[in-house]
Design an enzyme around this catalytic site. Structure first.
Site, PDB file in Angstrom:
ATOM      1  N   TYR A 154       0.687  -1.306   0.001  1.00 18.07           N
ATOM      2  CA  TYR A 154      -0.073   0.047   0.009  1.00 18.07           C
ATOM      3  C   TYR A 154       0.788   1.262  -0.084  1.00 18.07           C
ATOM      4  O   TYR A 154       0.549   2.262  -0.778  1.00 18.07           O
ATOM      5  CB  TYR A 154      -0.926  -0.153   1.456  1.00 18.07           C
ATOM      6  CG  TYR A 154      -1.699   1.255   1.071  1.00 18.07           C
ATOM      7  CD1 TYR A 154      -2.784   1.420   0.358  1.00 18.07           C
ATOM      8  CD2 TYR A 154      -1.635   1.874   2.453  1.00 18.07           C
ATOM      9  CE1 TYR A 154      -3.498   2.607   0.444  1.00 18.07           C
ATOM     10  CE2 TYR A 154      -2.298   3.262   2.562  1.00 18.07           C
ATOM     11  CZ  TYR A 154      -3.264   3.421   1.472  1.00 18.07           C
ATOM     12  OH  TYR A 154      -4.010   4.767   1.686  1.00 18.07           O
ATOM     13  N   LYS A 174       1.367   4.362  -2.882  1.00 11.83           N
ATOM     14  CA  LYS A 174       1.099   5.905  -2.659  1.00 11.83           C
ATOM     15  C   LYS A 174       2.269   6.663  -3.199  1.00 11.83           C
ATOM     16  O   LYS A 174       2.274   7.749  -3.453  1.00 11.83           O
ATOM     17  CB  LYS A 174       0.386   5.850  -1.242  1.00 11.83           C
ATOM     18  CG  LYS A 174      -0.709   5.476  -1.033  1.00 11.83           C
ATOM     19  CD  LYS A 174      -1.924   6.206  -1.768  1.00 11.83           C
ATOM     20  CE  LYS A 174      -3.175   5.771  -1.735  1.00 11.83           C
ATOM     21  NZ  LYS A 174      -4.189   6.251  -2.488  1.00 11.83           N
ATOM     22  N   THR A 213     -13.375   6.130   6.676  1.00 15.97           N
ATOM     23  CA  THR A 213     -13.975   5.926   5.511  1.00 15.97           C
ATOM     24  C   THR A 213     -13.742   4.107   5.666  1.00 15.97           C
ATOM     25  O   THR A 213     -13.152   3.586   6.390  1.00 15.97           O
ATOM     26  CB  THR A 213     -13.238   6.109   4.329  1.00 15.97           C
ATOM     27  OG1 THR A 213     -11.925   5.817   4.042  1.00 15.97           O
ATOM     28  CG2 THR A 213     -13.209   7.609   4.265  1.00 15.97           C
TER      29      THR A 213
END
Length: 330
Positions: free
Chosen positions: A205, A209, A242
Protein backbone atom coordinates in the site's frame (compact mmCIF):
# COMPACT_ATOMS: atom_id res chain seq x y z
CA UNK A 1 15.35 -11.39 6.31
CA UNK A 2 11.74 -12.50 5.73
CA UNK A 3 10.78 -11.32 9.21
CA UNK A 4 12.36 -7.90 8.63
CA UNK A 5 10.60 -7.45 5.28
CA UNK A 6 7.28 -8.23 6.96
CA UNK A 7 7.68 -6.14 10.12
CA UNK A 8 9.48 -2.99 8.90
CA UNK A 9 6.68 -1.85 6.53
CA UNK A 10 4.13 -2.33 9.33
CA UNK A 11 6.21 -0.29 11.78
CA UNK A 12 6.76 2.46 9.20
CA UNK A 13 3.06 2.68 8.36
CA UNK A 14 1.88 2.85 11.96
CA UNK A 15 4.55 5.40 12.92
CA UNK A 16 3.40 7.60 10.05
CA UNK A 17 -0.20 7.09 11.16
CA UNK A 18 0.66 8.10 14.72
CA UNK A 19 2.35 11.27 13.47
CA UNK A 20 -0.73 12.16 11.40
CA UNK A 21 -3.05 11.57 14.36
CA UNK A 22 -0.95 13.83 16.57
CA UNK A 23 -1.14 16.54 13.91
CA UNK A 24 -4.91 16.13 13.66
CA UNK A 25 -5.23 16.29 17.44
CA UNK A 26 -3.67 19.76 17.57
CA UNK A 27 -4.70 21.22 14.21
CA UNK A 28 -8.11 21.98 12.79
CA UNK A 29 -9.18 20.52 9.49
CA UNK A 30 -8.78 22.78 6.47
CA UNK A 31 -11.99 24.71 5.83
CA UNK A 32 -12.87 25.24 2.20
CA UNK A 33 -13.16 28.89 1.14
CA UNK A 34 -15.87 30.08 -1.21
CA UNK A 35 -14.83 29.39 -4.80
CA UNK A 36 -16.07 31.11 -7.96
CA UNK A 37 -18.52 29.08 -10.02
CA UNK A 38 -17.04 26.54 -12.40
CA UNK A 39 -19.89 26.41 -14.91
CA UNK A 40 -18.96 24.68 -18.15
CA UNK A 41 -16.05 22.74 -16.70
CA UNK A 42 -16.11 18.95 -16.80
CA UNK A 43 -14.59 16.69 -14.16
CA UNK A 44 -14.01 12.96 -13.73
CA UNK A 45 -13.76 11.61 -10.17
CA UNK A 46 -12.65 8.01 -9.77
CA UNK A 47 -14.18 6.25 -6.79
CA UNK A 48 -16.74 9.04 -6.68
CA UNK A 49 -19.65 6.94 -5.41
CA UNK A 50 -18.71 6.95 -1.73
CA UNK A 51 -16.39 8.35 0.92
CA UNK A 52 -14.08 11.20 -0.06
CA UNK A 53 -14.78 10.61 -3.74
CA UNK A 54 -18.48 11.21 -3.21
CA UNK A 55 -17.83 14.41 -1.25
CA UNK A 56 -15.49 15.58 -4.01
CA UNK A 57 -18.06 14.87 -6.72
CA UNK A 58 -20.78 16.53 -4.68
CA UNK A 59 -18.79 19.72 -4.06
CA UNK A 60 -17.59 20.04 -7.65
CA UNK A 61 -21.18 19.63 -8.85
CA UNK A 62 -22.28 22.36 -6.43
CA UNK A 63 -19.74 24.66 -8.10
CA UNK A 64 -21.48 24.14 -11.44
CA UNK A 65 -19.23 21.48 -12.95
CA UNK A 66 -20.44 18.52 -14.97
CA UNK A 67 -19.06 15.64 -12.91
CA UNK A 68 -18.63 12.10 -14.17
CA UNK A 69 -18.47 9.64 -11.28
CA UNK A 70 -16.26 6.73 -12.34
CA UNK A 71 -16.59 3.52 -10.33
CA UNK A 72 -16.78 -0.25 -10.46
CA UNK A 73 -20.22 -0.66 -8.85
CA UNK A 74 -23.07 0.60 -11.01
CA UNK A 75 -25.62 0.35 -8.22
CA UNK A 76 -23.54 2.52 -5.89
CA UNK A 77 -22.74 4.95 -8.68
CA UNK A 78 -26.35 5.48 -9.72
CA UNK A 79 -27.38 5.89 -6.06
CA UNK A 80 -24.69 8.56 -5.60
CA UNK A 81 -25.85 10.39 -8.72
CA UNK A 82 -29.47 10.44 -7.50
CA UNK A 83 -28.39 11.65 -4.07
CA UNK A 84 -26.39 14.54 -5.52
CA UNK A 85 -29.12 15.41 -8.03
CA UNK A 86 -31.63 15.63 -5.17
CA UNK A 87 -29.65 18.56 -3.78
CA UNK A 88 -30.47 20.46 -6.99
CA UNK A 89 -27.03 21.89 -7.65
CA UNK A 90 -26.26 24.01 -10.71
CA UNK A 91 -23.95 21.40 -12.18
CA UNK A 92 -24.64 18.02 -13.74
CA UNK A 93 -23.60 14.61 -12.49
CA UNK A 94 -23.68 11.17 -14.06
CA UNK A 95 -22.05 7.77 -13.67
CA UNK A 96 -19.79 5.79 -15.96
CA UNK A 97 -18.44 2.33 -15.21
CA UNK A 98 -14.70 1.98 -14.59
CA UNK A 99 -12.74 -0.89 -13.06
CA UNK A 100 -9.22 0.35 -12.38
CA UNK A 101 -8.09 -3.22 -11.73
CA UNK A 102 -8.63 -3.96 -15.43
CA UNK A 103 -6.56 -2.22 -18.12
CA UNK A 104 -9.17 -3.12 -20.73
CA UNK A 105 -11.87 -1.48 -18.60
CA UNK A 106 -9.73 1.67 -18.33
CA UNK A 107 -9.37 1.77 -22.11
CA UNK A 108 -13.10 1.19 -22.61
CA UNK A 109 -13.95 3.95 -20.14
CA UNK A 110 -11.72 6.45 -21.93
CA UNK A 111 -13.11 5.54 -25.36
CA UNK A 112 -16.70 5.85 -24.12
CA UNK A 113 -15.92 9.20 -22.49
CA UNK A 114 -14.27 10.51 -25.66
CA UNK A 115 -17.24 9.33 -27.73
CA UNK A 116 -19.41 11.72 -25.72
CA UNK A 117 -17.47 14.65 -27.18
CA UNK A 118 -17.03 16.32 -23.80
CA UNK A 119 -14.02 18.42 -22.81
CA UNK A 120 -12.15 17.51 -19.61
CA UNK A 121 -10.94 20.18 -17.23
CA UNK A 122 -10.44 18.24 -13.99
CA UNK A 123 -9.34 14.64 -13.46
CA UNK A 124 -9.42 13.46 -9.84
CA UNK A 125 -7.55 10.19 -9.31
CA UNK A 126 -9.19 9.28 -6.01
CA UNK A 127 -10.10 5.57 -5.99
CA UNK A 128 -8.00 3.10 -4.06
CA UNK A 129 -7.75 0.02 -1.87
CA UNK A 130 -5.76 -0.42 1.35
CA UNK A 131 -4.18 -3.36 3.18
CA UNK A 132 -5.98 -6.03 1.16
CA UNK A 133 -4.74 -9.64 1.38
CA UNK A 134 -2.48 -10.69 -1.48
CA UNK A 135 -4.52 -10.49 -4.68
CA UNK A 136 -3.90 -9.78 -8.34
CA UNK A 137 -5.69 -7.59 -10.85
CA UNK A 138 -7.23 -8.94 -14.05
CA UNK A 139 -3.87 -8.35 -15.74
CA UNK A 140 -1.83 -10.12 -13.08
CA UNK A 141 -0.52 -7.09 -11.18
CA UNK A 142 -0.37 -6.92 -7.38
CA UNK A 143 -3.68 -5.26 -6.45
CA UNK A 144 -2.44 -2.14 -4.61
CA UNK A 145 0.09 -1.35 -7.32
CA UNK A 146 -2.26 -2.30 -10.15
CA UNK A 147 -5.41 -0.50 -8.99
CA UNK A 148 -4.11 2.44 -6.93
CA UNK A 149 -1.27 3.30 -9.29
CA UNK A 150 -1.15 1.57 -12.68
CA UNK A 151 -4.88 1.97 -13.38
CA UNK A 152 -4.64 5.71 -12.73
CA UNK A 153 -1.36 5.94 -14.65
CA UNK A 154 -3.03 4.50 -17.75
CA UNK A 155 -6.25 6.49 -17.26
CA UNK A 156 -4.38 9.78 -16.97
CA UNK A 157 -2.18 9.12 -19.98
CA UNK A 158 -5.12 8.12 -22.18
CA UNK A 159 -7.00 11.28 -21.19
CA UNK A 160 -4.02 13.63 -21.55
CA UNK A 161 -4.84 14.68 -25.09
CA UNK A 162 -8.36 15.69 -24.03
CA UNK A 163 -7.01 17.56 -20.99
CA UNK A 164 -4.46 19.40 -23.15
CA UNK A 165 -7.15 20.47 -25.63
CA UNK A 166 -9.51 21.56 -22.84
CA UNK A 167 -7.02 23.67 -20.89
CA UNK A 168 -6.12 27.26 -21.74
CA UNK A 169 -3.11 29.35 -20.67
CA UNK A 170 -5.35 31.37 -18.31
CA UNK A 171 -7.46 28.40 -17.23
CA UNK A 172 -5.44 25.20 -17.06
CA UNK A 173 -6.91 21.74 -16.91
CA UNK A 174 -6.04 20.08 -13.60
CA UNK A 175 -5.00 16.57 -12.59
CA UNK A 176 -5.43 15.90 -8.88
CA UNK A 177 -4.09 12.62 -7.53
CA UNK A 178 -4.90 11.42 -4.02
CA UNK A 179 -1.88 9.95 -2.29
CA UNK A 180 -1.39 9.41 1.45
CA UNK A 181 1.01 10.15 4.29
CA UNK A 182 1.88 6.45 4.12
CA UNK A 183 4.01 7.30 1.09
CA UNK A 184 6.61 8.65 3.54
CA UNK A 185 7.24 5.06 4.60
CA UNK A 186 7.01 3.69 1.08
CA UNK A 187 9.89 2.03 -0.72
CA UNK A 188 10.00 1.63 -4.51
CA UNK A 189 11.92 -1.42 -5.66
CA UNK A 190 11.92 -1.25 -9.45
CA UNK A 191 13.03 -4.88 -9.68
CA UNK A 192 10.03 -6.06 -7.61
CA UNK A 193 7.14 -3.65 -8.10
CA UNK A 194 4.71 -6.56 -7.80
CA UNK A 195 5.92 -7.51 -4.28
CA UNK A 196 6.50 -11.04 -5.52
CA UNK A 197 9.62 -11.72 -3.45
CA UNK A 198 7.79 -11.20 -0.16
CA UNK A 199 4.25 -9.82 0.07
CA UNK A 200 3.32 -7.42 2.85
CA UNK A 201 0.04 -5.52 2.47
CA UNK A 202 1.39 -2.54 4.45
CA UNK A 203 4.46 -2.26 2.25
CA UNK A 204 2.46 -2.76 -0.94
CA UNK A 205 0.00 0.00 0.00
CA UNK A 206 2.75 2.45 0.96
CA UNK A 207 4.61 1.69 -2.27
CA UNK A 208 1.52 2.41 -4.38
CA UNK A 209 1.06 5.79 -2.69
CA UNK A 210 4.71 6.72 -3.19
CA UNK A 211 4.40 5.71 -6.85
CA UNK A 212 1.50 8.17 -7.24
CA UNK A 213 3.63 11.05 -5.95
CA UNK A 214 6.57 10.11 -8.19
CA UNK A 215 4.13 9.90 -11.12
CA UNK A 216 2.67 13.34 -10.34
CA UNK A 217 6.06 15.04 -10.28
CA UNK A 218 7.27 13.36 -13.45
CA UNK A 219 3.99 14.19 -15.20
CA UNK A 220 4.29 17.85 -14.24
CA UNK A 221 7.83 18.00 -15.59
CA UNK A 222 6.63 16.64 -18.93
CA UNK A 223 3.65 19.00 -19.06
CA UNK A 224 5.87 21.99 -18.27
CA UNK A 225 8.53 21.06 -20.82
CA UNK A 226 5.83 20.68 -23.48
CA UNK A 227 4.19 23.99 -22.59
CA UNK A 228 0.78 22.38 -22.11
CA UNK A 229 -2.01 24.16 -20.17
CA UNK A 230 -2.40 21.30 -17.68
CA UNK A 231 -1.21 21.03 -14.07
CA UNK A 232 -0.69 17.96 -11.89
CA UNK A 233 -0.72 17.95 -8.09
CA UNK A 234 -0.83 15.28 -5.39
CA UNK A 235 -2.93 15.62 -2.26
CA UNK A 236 -2.82 14.00 1.17
CA UNK A 237 -6.26 13.78 2.84
CA UNK A 238 -4.94 12.83 6.28
CA UNK A 239 -6.53 9.99 8.25
CA UNK A 240 -10.18 9.85 7.27
CA UNK A 241 -12.98 7.67 8.62
CA UNK A 242 -13.91 5.68 5.50
CA UNK A 243 -14.33 2.05 4.44
CA UNK A 244 -10.63 1.90 3.51
CA UNK A 245 -9.82 0.63 6.99
CA UNK A 246 -12.02 -2.47 6.77
CA UNK A 247 -8.97 -4.69 6.13
CA UNK A 248 -7.28 -3.85 9.42
CA UNK A 249 -6.72 -6.84 11.69
CA UNK A 250 -9.29 -7.42 14.46
CA UNK A 251 -7.13 -5.87 17.19
CA UNK A 252 -6.43 -2.78 15.09
CA UNK A 253 -10.15 -2.50 14.27
CA UNK A 254 -11.00 -2.41 17.98
CA UNK A 255 -8.37 0.25 18.64
CA UNK A 256 -9.47 2.28 15.62
CA UNK A 257 -13.10 2.81 16.65
CA UNK A 258 -12.58 5.21 19.58
CA UNK A 259 -9.55 6.81 17.91
CA UNK A 260 -11.46 7.37 14.67
CA UNK A 261 -14.34 8.98 16.54
CA UNK A 262 -11.98 11.36 18.30
CA UNK A 263 -9.25 12.10 15.76
CA UNK A 264 -10.09 10.96 12.23
CA UNK A 265 -11.38 13.44 9.69
CA UNK A 266 -14.83 13.03 8.17
CA UNK A 267 -15.01 12.19 4.46
CA UNK A 268 -16.05 15.79 3.76
CA UNK A 269 -13.03 17.10 5.69
CA UNK A 270 -10.75 14.59 3.99
CA UNK A 271 -11.96 15.69 0.57
CA UNK A 272 -11.40 19.40 1.24
CA UNK A 273 -7.80 19.54 -0.02
CA UNK A 274 -8.74 17.59 -3.16
CA UNK A 275 -11.51 20.08 -3.90
CA UNK A 276 -9.10 22.93 -3.18
CA UNK A 277 -6.60 21.52 -5.68
CA UNK A 278 -9.35 21.13 -8.28
CA UNK A 279 -10.91 24.58 -7.98
CA UNK A 280 -8.83 27.14 -6.04
CA UNK A 281 -8.06 30.26 -8.13
CA UNK A 282 -4.70 30.69 -6.34
CA UNK A 283 -3.56 27.34 -7.76
CA UNK A 284 -4.16 28.43 -11.35
CA UNK A 285 -1.13 27.33 -13.35
CA UNK A 286 0.53 25.81 -10.28
CA UNK A 287 1.64 22.17 -10.51
CA UNK A 288 4.08 19.71 -9.06
CA UNK A 289 2.89 20.28 -5.49
CA UNK A 290 2.11 17.98 -2.57
CA UNK A 291 -0.85 19.46 -0.70
CA UNK A 292 -1.85 18.59 2.85
CA UNK A 293 -4.59 20.23 4.90
CA UNK A 294 -4.94 22.97 2.30
CA UNK A 295 -1.24 23.84 2.19
CA UNK A 296 1.77 22.99 0.08
CA UNK A 297 4.16 20.79 2.02
CA UNK A 298 7.20 18.59 1.48
CA UNK A 299 6.65 15.02 0.40
CA UNK A 300 9.18 12.27 1.11
CA UNK A 301 12.81 12.64 0.06
CA UNK A 302 12.45 9.63 -2.24
CA UNK A 303 9.59 11.28 -4.14
CA UNK A 304 11.93 14.03 -5.42
CA UNK A 305 14.36 11.55 -6.97
CA UNK A 306 14.10 12.51 -10.65
CA UNK A 307 15.96 9.43 -11.82
CA UNK A 308 13.50 7.22 -9.95
CA UNK A 309 10.57 9.22 -11.32
CA UNK A 310 11.77 8.72 -14.90
CA UNK A 311 12.57 5.02 -14.48
CA UNK A 312 9.21 4.30 -12.84
CA UNK A 313 7.44 6.14 -15.67
CA UNK A 314 9.22 4.15 -18.36
CA UNK A 315 8.60 0.87 -16.57
CA UNK A 316 4.94 1.77 -16.07
CA UNK A 317 4.55 2.52 -19.78
CA UNK A 318 5.93 -0.92 -20.57
CA UNK A 319 3.60 -2.61 -18.07
CA UNK A 320 0.41 -1.01 -19.42
CA UNK A 321 1.43 -1.12 -23.10
CA UNK A 322 1.98 2.58 -23.71
CA UNK A 323 4.65 4.08 -25.90
CA UNK A 324 6.67 6.66 -23.96
CA UNK A 325 6.20 9.45 -26.50
CA UNK A 326 7.12 12.21 -24.07
CA UNK A 327 10.40 10.63 -23.02
CA UNK A 328 12.93 13.23 -22.04
CA UNK A 329 16.57 13.00 -22.90
CA UNK A 330 18.42 11.41 -20.00
Amino acid sequence: MWLVSQILPVIRLYLVGLKVLLYQLFNKSFALPVFPKQNGRVAIVTGGAKGMGYETARQLTSLGMHVVIAGNCEEEGIAAVKKIQAEKHEGKVDFQYLDLASLSSVRQFVQKFKDRGLPLHVLVNNAGVMLVPERKTEDGFELHFGLNYLGHFLLTNLLLDTLKKSGRPDSCARIVTVSSATHYGGVITLEDLQSRSCYCSHGAYSQSKLALVLFTYQLQQRLTSGGFPVTANAVDPGMVNTDLYENLCSLAQLAKRPVAWLLFRTPAQGASTTIYAAAAPELEGVGGCYLYNGRRTQSSDASYNEDLQAKLWRQSCALVGLQDEGRRAD
